[in-house]
Each structure stands twice: as C-alpha cells, then as structure tokens.
Design a protein around this motif. Structure first.
Motif, PDB file in Angstrom:
ATOM      1  N   PRO A 122       0.905  -1.271  -0.070  1.00 13.85           N
ATOM      2  CA  PRO A 122       0.130   0.086  -0.173  1.00 13.85           C
ATOM      3  C   PRO A 122       0.844   1.439   0.069  1.00 13.85           C
TER       4      PRO A 122
ATOM      5  N   VAL B  84     -10.965  -3.639 -10.269  1.00 17.14           N
ATOM      6  CA  VAL B  84     -11.329  -5.168  -9.590  1.00 17.14           C
ATOM      7  C   VAL B  84      -9.829  -5.582  -9.591  1.00 17.14           C
TER       8      VAL B  84
ATOM      9  N   SER C  47      -6.754  -4.251  -9.794  1.00 19.59           N
ATOM     10  CA  SER C  47      -5.790  -3.562  -9.115  1.00 19.59           C
ATOM     11  C   SER C  47      -5.764  -4.158  -7.759  1.00 19.59           C
ATOM     12  N   ARG C  48      -6.982  -4.398  -7.168  1.00 20.98           N
ATOM     13  CA  ARG C  48      -6.875  -4.836  -5.732  1.00 20.98           C
ATOM     14  C   ARG C  48      -6.138  -5.982  -5.681  1.00 20.98           C
TER      15      ARG C  48
ATOM     16  N   CYS D  95      -2.042  -5.726  -4.774  1.00 19.98           N
ATOM     17  CA  CYS D  95      -1.922  -5.253  -3.465  1.00 19.98           C
ATOM     18  C   CYS D  95      -1.962  -6.231  -2.360  1.00 19.98           C
TER      19      CYS D  95
ATOM     20  N   GLU E 209      -2.734  -7.310   1.256  1.00 18.99           N
ATOM     21  CA  GLU E 209      -3.802  -6.824   2.387  1.00 18.99           C
ATOM     22  C   GLU E 209      -3.453  -7.286   3.577  1.00 18.99           C
TER      23      GLU E 209
END
Length: 290
Positions: A213, A250, A252-253, A256, A258
């Motif tokens: 992030p 959608v 792109s998540r 990364c 989490e």
C-alpha cells in the motif's frame, strides 16, 4: 464417475488443441523468420516462431521459459534468435512447451482436470493448496482465476488423498473463517517470478514496493527521490490486466498485499532490498539517489 469422464474429455481436448498448435507452428515459423529485424523479434513474431498464441507466449515469458533480450524502442520486449532456438531445441518441443504453458480458467474447468467437483476444487484453492498463475475479470466484474494444467496434474499425482474424503481440520477452520488465500498465493508467485528476472537491487526493491500500500511505501521510503526511482522501475501490470476502468479497478486490488502478516513480510523484504540498493548507489552511483 462423471468427474472422471470430464477429466478424460478434458485430456482429449487438450491433445486436440496441442495438435492444432503444432500445425500452426509449422506454418508460422517461415513467416516469423522473415519478419525478424536485426536478429531480434517482437513478441508477436517470437510467439509465431514458437507456435504459441499471444496469451501462451506471455505465460512462457512470465514463467521464465522464454527470456527477453535487449528491449526495443520505448522499452518493448524483444527476443533473440539464440533464445528462440534454445527453446525450440528443448526435448519434446513443441508439445512439451505447450503443456508447460497450458492454463485452465475457473473452478469448473480446473475441477474437471483434477477429476473432482467444483466445490472441492474451490475449497482446495481457497485454502492455498493450489496457486493461481493468473487471472481475468469477466463481464460481471468477477475474478476468474487461471491455473497451470501441469500443476493440477502434479497435484493430483502428489496429493491423491486431498481429492476425496473429508477436509482436514486446518481447511475446515479456514473455510469457517471465510478465508480466501488465492489472491495471496497469486501475489507470492507473481512477485517471486519478477524477482527471479533481475539481480539489480533497485529493480528488486521496486518489485517489492509495487505490492505494498502507498502508505507503507512512504513509511519505508521517506526520501521522495528514492520513491521516484522505485516508481520508474515498477513492473507493469501482468498480461491480461484489463484496460476497462471498472474491471481494472477490480484487478488492481489483486496487485496489493492486504493482510497485515503479508504486508509485514513484503515490508521487511523491501527494507532489506533498499539497504542493498542504497549501498550500491553509494559505491557506484549507477542507479538511484546517493
């Protein structure tokens, strides 16, 4: 019995598809050779040389089976004749190459390849036993995971007990908690493949920073000049990453990290990589702030 029949049908379809690829390769090689410029071929020409479709060729590059040569204008990938001849000279070419890059999309197709039901396969994948190799976003903006057919076959041979009977306690706990390890397992594979392509410490740091992030990167890299270097060296989105904004949001998540544990692991790796990168810059001044 139905699942075994599905698996047999899937195998037959695979062989038929491979036969078509072999025929296409025979026709494509002369054209690809004619299109070579200065001994270097673009991705489309190189794919034709090897008898692969664009998606299959991208998978071969992703997996390190085909290694890019010096980049062309604008950084576009180019491939040397020597590299393509090396791949063509490997044992079992072209069928063995096709088997290594073959993928199946979604739980139903992957379950058929394993000879199990879709619900069992989904549980195996969500619990991290099988790692996706890629993804696409369908028209409903849902993630469709891609799996290497060769890895599914290997899993079936290695873990026959996982294909029948009750779920082990650890899987039941993960399922009850609603855990889905597919994105994390995909990121692990993706990052590992990217790191395997370079020994440059700044490029390695850029790979690790790309999955963190933004706030984590700012904490790890307080120097704006260093962040500019990392952004410039960041790897592009993987092949198949959608261009349509709604689908891209959608996908792109998936790029990364989490969970805190995952984020912490990449943060630690980034700190280590930056130490090496900064040391290189001080000693050589070749890349990055000094």
């Amino acid at each position: 019995m139905t699942y075994m029949a599905n698996a047999t049908n899937a195998t037959n379809m695979t062989h038929a598809t491979q036969a078509k690829h072999v025929q296409r390769m025979t026709r494509a090689v002369p054209a690809a050779r004619a299109g070579a410029v200065g001994g270097l071929l673009g991705g489309g020409q190189a794919a034709g040389e090897l008898g692969l479709g664009r998606a299959e060729f991208a998978r071969a590059v992703q997996l390190g089976i085909v290694r890019p040569g010096p980049p062309g204008p604008g950084g576009s990938a180019r491939f040397t004749r020597t590299e393509l001849d090396r791949v063509r000279s490997a044992g079992g070419f072209p069928r063995a190459l096709l088997e290594r890059v073959e993928t199946v999309a979604g739980a139903e197709a992957a379950a058929a390849a394993l000879g199990v039901g879709p619900s069992r396969f989904t549980r195996l994948a969500r619990c991290g036993h099988i790692a996706p190799v890629g993804y696409r976003i369908n028209r409903y903006r849902a993630v469709v995971w891609l799996y290497l057919a060769s890895e599914l076959r290997d899993f079936a041979a290695r873990e026959p007990g996982m294909l029948r009977g009750s779920a082990p306690p650890a899987d039941r706990e993960l399922t009850e908690a609603g855990t889905d390890l597919r994105p994390r397992r995909w990121r692990e594979r993706h990052v590992g493949l990217l790191l395997g392509r370079t020994a440059d410490p700044w490029e390695r740091a850029a790979v690790l920073a790309s999955v963190l992030p933004e706030e984590e990167v700012r904490e790890a890299v307080p120097d704006p000049a260093e962040r500019i270097v990392l952004a410039a060296l960041a790897p592009p989105p993987p092949y198949g990453h959608p261009q349509v904004p709604a689908a891209a949001a959608v996908a792109s998540r998936l790029l990364c990290a989490e969970p805190p544990e995952e984020t912490g692991r990449y943060r630690t790796s980034l700190d280590f990589a930056l130490t090496g990168a900064r040391g290189q810059s001080k000693s050589t001044g070749e890349r990055g702030p000094t």
